[in-house]
Design a protein around this motif. Sequence first.
Motif, PDB file in Angstrom:
ATOM      1  N   GLU A 196       0.859  -1.182   0.000  1.00  0.00           N
ATOM      2  CA  GLU A 196       0.000   0.000   0.000  1.00  0.00           C
ATOM      3  C   GLU A 196       0.894   1.231   0.000  1.00  0.00           C
ATOM      4  O   GLU A 196       2.117   1.128   0.136  1.00  0.00           O
ATOM      5  CB  GLU A 196      -0.936   0.012   1.197  1.00  0.00           C
ATOM      6  CG  GLU A 196      -0.243   0.148   2.541  1.00  0.00           C
ATOM      7  CD  GLU A 196      -1.232   0.238   3.706  1.00  0.00           C
ATOM      8  OE1 GLU A 196      -1.356   1.343   4.277  1.00  0.00           O
ATOM      9  OE2 GLU A 196      -1.844  -0.800   4.051  1.00  0.00           O
ATOM     10  N   VAL A 197       0.308   2.404  -0.188  1.00  0.00           N
ATOM     11  CA  VAL A 197       1.072   3.647  -0.176  1.00  0.00           C
ATOM     12  C   VAL A 197       1.866   3.719   1.126  1.00  0.00           C
ATOM     13  O   VAL A 197       1.324   3.494   2.213  1.00  0.00           O
ATOM     14  CB  VAL A 197       0.146   4.863  -0.338  1.00  0.00           C
ATOM     15  CG1 VAL A 197       0.930   6.158  -0.157  1.00  0.00           C
ATOM     16  CG2 VAL A 197      -0.516   4.832  -1.713  1.00  0.00           C
ATOM     17  N   SER A 198       3.147   4.024   1.021  1.00  0.00           N
ATOM     18  CA  SER A 198       4.029   3.921   2.175  1.00  0.00           C
ATOM     19  C   SER A 198       4.062   5.204   2.993  1.00  0.00           C
ATOM     20  O   SER A 198       3.600   6.262   2.557  1.00  0.00           O
ATOM     21  CB  SER A 198       5.447   3.576   1.711  1.00  0.00           C
ATOM     22  OG  SER A 198       6.000   4.652   0.982  1.00  0.00           O
ATOM     23  N   SER A 199       4.648   5.085   4.165  1.00  0.00           N
ATOM     24  CA  SER A 199       4.980   6.233   5.004  1.00  0.00           C
ATOM     25  C   SER A 199       6.327   5.948   5.635  1.00  0.00           C
ATOM     26  O   SER A 199       6.804   4.813   5.627  1.00  0.00           O
ATOM     27  CB  SER A 199       3.921   6.464   6.084  1.00  0.00           C
ATOM     28  OG  SER A 199       3.946   5.424   7.035  1.00  0.00           O
ATOM     29  N   SER A 200       6.944   6.968   6.186  1.00  0.00           N
ATOM     30  CA  SER A 200       8.270   6.783   6.780  1.00  0.00           C
ATOM     31  C   SER A 200       8.221   6.083   8.126  1.00  0.00           C
ATOM     32  O   SER A 200       9.244   5.623   8.619  1.00  0.00           O
ATOM     33  CB  SER A 200       8.974   8.141   6.937  1.00  0.00           C
ATOM     34  OG  SER A 200       9.196   8.737   5.679  1.00  0.00           O
ATOM     35  N   SER A 201       7.045   5.989   8.740  1.00  0.00           N
ATOM     36  CA  SER A 201       6.961   5.384  10.065  1.00  0.00           C
ATOM     37  C   SER A 201       7.012   3.867  10.013  1.00  0.00           C
ATOM     38  O   SER A 201       7.542   3.228  10.905  1.00  0.00           O
ATOM     39  CB  SER A 201       5.678   5.812  10.778  1.00  0.00           C
ATOM     40  OG  SER A 201       4.560   5.101  10.253  1.00  0.00           O
ATOM     41  N   GLY A 202       6.449   3.261   8.986  1.00  0.00           N
ATOM     42  CA  GLY A 202       6.452   1.811   8.888  1.00  0.00           C
ATOM     43  C   GLY A 202       5.386   1.114   9.694  1.00  0.00           C
ATOM     44  O   GLY A 202       5.236  -0.114   9.593  1.00  0.00           O
ATOM     45  N   ASP A 203       4.602   1.854  10.477  1.00  0.00           N
ATOM     46  CA  ASP A 203       3.557   1.205  11.274  1.00  0.00           C
ATOM     47  C   ASP A 203       2.546   0.489  10.393  1.00  0.00           C
ATOM     48  O   ASP A 203       1.959  -0.529  10.796  1.00  0.00           O
ATOM     49  CB  ASP A 203       2.839   2.231  12.150  1.00  0.00           C
ATOM     50  CG  ASP A 203       3.709   2.735  13.295  1.00  0.00           C
ATOM     51  OD1 ASP A 203       4.712   2.059  13.603  1.00  0.00           O
ATOM     52  OD2 ASP A 203       3.385   3.791  13.871  1.00  0.00           O
ATOM     53  N   TYR A 204       2.331   1.007   9.185  1.00  0.00           N
ATOM     54  CA  TYR A 204       1.364   0.383   8.290  1.00  0.00           C
ATOM     55  C   TYR A 204       1.784  -1.038   7.926  1.00  0.00           C
ATOM     56  O   TYR A 204       0.934  -1.893   7.629  1.00  0.00           O
ATOM     57  CB  TYR A 204       1.189   1.227   7.023  1.00  0.00           C
ATOM     58  CG  TYR A 204       2.375   1.180   6.083  1.00  0.00           C
ATOM     59  CD1 TYR A 204       2.390   0.308   4.994  1.00  0.00           C
ATOM     60  CD2 TYR A 204       3.482   1.998   6.286  1.00  0.00           C
ATOM     61  CE1 TYR A 204       3.477   0.261   4.131  1.00  0.00           C
ATOM     62  CE2 TYR A 204       4.573   1.955   5.431  1.00  0.00           C
ATOM     63  CZ  TYR A 204       4.567   1.083   4.355  1.00  0.00           C
ATOM     64  OH  TYR A 204       5.649   1.036   3.513  1.00  0.00           O
ATOM     65  N   MET A 205       3.097  -1.317   7.927  1.00  0.00           N
ATOM     66  CA  MET A 205       3.572  -2.661   7.630  1.00  0.00           C
ATOM     67  C   MET A 205       3.186  -3.643   8.732  1.00  0.00           C
ATOM     68  O   MET A 205       2.752  -4.770   8.469  1.00  0.00           O
ATOM     69  CB  MET A 205       5.092  -2.658   7.439  1.00  0.00           C
ATOM     70  CG  MET A 205       5.555  -1.922   6.199  1.00  0.00           C
ATOM     71  SD  MET A 205       7.358  -2.007   6.018  1.00  0.00           S
ATOM     72  CE  MET A 205       7.485  -1.739   4.243  1.00  0.00           C
ATOM     73  N   VAL A 206       3.342  -3.202   9.970  1.00  0.00           N
ATOM     74  CA  VAL A 206       2.951  -4.047  11.104  1.00  0.00           C
ATOM     75  C   VAL A 206       1.450  -4.279  11.083  1.00  0.00           C
ATOM     76  O   VAL A 206       0.969  -5.403  11.304  1.00  0.00           O
ATOM     77  CB  VAL A 206       3.401  -3.407  12.428  1.00  0.00           C
ATOM     78  CG1 VAL A 206       2.936  -4.241  13.616  1.00  0.00           C
ATOM     79  CG2 VAL A 206       4.920  -3.237  12.455  1.00  0.00           C
ATOM     80  N   ASP A 207       0.674  -3.224  10.784  1.00  0.00           N
ATOM     81  CA  ASP A 207      -0.786  -3.378  10.691  1.00  0.00           C
ATOM     82  C   ASP A 207      -1.155  -4.360   9.584  1.00  0.00           C
ATOM     83  O   ASP A 207      -2.086  -5.169   9.744  1.00  0.00           O
ATOM     84  CB  ASP A 207      -1.448  -2.020  10.427  1.00  0.00           C
ATOM     85  CG  ASP A 207      -1.316  -1.057  11.595  1.00  0.00           C
ATOM     86  OD1 ASP A 207      -1.036  -1.525  12.719  1.00  0.00           O
ATOM     87  OD2 ASP A 207      -1.479   0.158  11.377  1.00  0.00           O
ATOM     88  N   ALA A 208      -0.444  -4.284   8.467  1.00  0.00           N
ATOM     89  CA  ALA A 208      -0.723  -5.195   7.360  1.00  0.00           C
ATOM     90  C   ALA A 208      -0.417  -6.637   7.744  1.00  0.00           C
ATOM     91  O   ALA A 208      -1.166  -7.566   7.382  1.00  0.00           O
ATOM     92  CB  ALA A 208       0.094  -4.791   6.137  1.00  0.00           C
ATOM     93  N   LEU A 209       0.662  -6.853   8.485  1.00  0.00           N
ATOM     94  CA  LEU A 209       0.982  -8.210   8.923  1.00  0.00           C
ATOM     95  C   LEU A 209      -0.079  -8.724   9.893  1.00  0.00           C
ATOM     96  O   LEU A 209      -0.486  -9.895   9.813  1.00  0.00           O
ATOM     97  CB  LEU A 209       2.370  -8.241   9.562  1.00  0.00           C
ATOM     98  CG  LEU A 209       2.864  -9.604  10.035  1.00  0.00           C
ATOM     99  CD1 LEU A 209       2.812 -10.641   8.936  1.00  0.00           C
ATOM    100  CD2 LEU A 209       4.292  -9.487  10.587  1.00  0.00           C
TER     101      LEU A 209
END
Length: 417
Positions: free
Chosen positions: A254-267
């Motif tokens: 998905e559209v990224s951000s510099s925080s990376g929290d979205y990656m953990v949410d996706a997992l």
Amino acid sequence: MSRTSGRLRALGAMSVSLIALGATFAVMPPASAATAIYSETFTNGLGTFTTSGSVTNSAGAARLAASLVSDPSMTSAPISLTGYSSVTVSYTRAASGLDLGESFTVGYSVSGGAFTTLETARTATGAASFNLPASVNGRDLRLRFTLDASSILETLTVDNVLVQGNNAGPDPTDPPGGSLPPVSDVTRPGPYAVTIDQTAGPSDDGWLVYPTNAGQNGVDHPVLIWGPGAGSDPAAYEDMLRQWASHGFVVYSEVSSSSGDYMVDALDWLEDENARSGSPLYQDLDLAEVAFGGHSRGSIGTFDVADEPRLETTIHVAGGSFDGNGPNNLRNPALYIGGDEDFATPNVERDYTNTSVPVWFNILDNTDHIMATRNAQHIITAWLRWQLADEEFRRTENFLRSNCTFCNLGDVAYKNW
């Protein structure tokens, strides 16, 4: 960083670091039929061990002496356990003069991960031996000895360090040796047809790219969560996402951000999908084999959450951290990709210098910032098949030797293996 081709070490060395977390291991004699994988008697110095604090070679043994300034420690280089099972670690040690509240610790680390304690004590003399869990088999091992005390008269003497194991049978460097259907060429699409759901994820705005017949023949599929560069979205990487999914990986982006929290949410979301009976991925994911990675800002976000405990590896393409501290979060082997015409490459080089986990780095020829992922997509495919699908033959064939498969694509360096 010296931009020269890295050289494969003859035997990956073994570096064990210790934390007093109270892990329990049975002290047992080494298996009599085992093969010696690594040994150090300190007769010619400290061998492969690197040190901090006061560590000397004395009378054919290593001697750690305490001080008020810093605790002494010595850590071995990585030791390759490829082809071995039933691994044991043994050594002799003698603690002297330690007061109440002081201790020495011995531990091990696997493939650059966190250290697990084998032994921590105040008084101990003689030989000790430990059986390591099966999770170390075929991987890189490190050992570390540390003394926590305050007086130079308080010491730990270490000698006769030995790692043994049983030959695991057929050479694990022979293909296929992995959890996915084998392939003969990573530059071509893999054996799976691919399905794309463009309204997936925690907020229904991500792409889920996965094998159409996920789970066929009992295969559990490793996971890659991918962060696009700033100003782009998953559509800009569609051919690459398809390539990785065709090789058996379930890819979310998905559209990224510099925080990376979205990656953990996706997992977290993928874990829920794996457990949801109506999901196309129901019980088809291998959630023990997970990678985060990204391009440019996606790489920066990956650094931000690289200490996520569910990860096995991270991938960083044309995205060095701004302050050089991104590697501080790394806990697992990392892949770095740069380009010789990319403005971000100096930052990636600095990150490489600051990286303490196993890392492989290629500065691709004739590659700018935009083209870095596309030019590296086959390197990433092979990396995923090695790190997540356990194709151990790729270790040397594709990566860790001077004439590796991808070493003619640019300047290669690697370390800590």
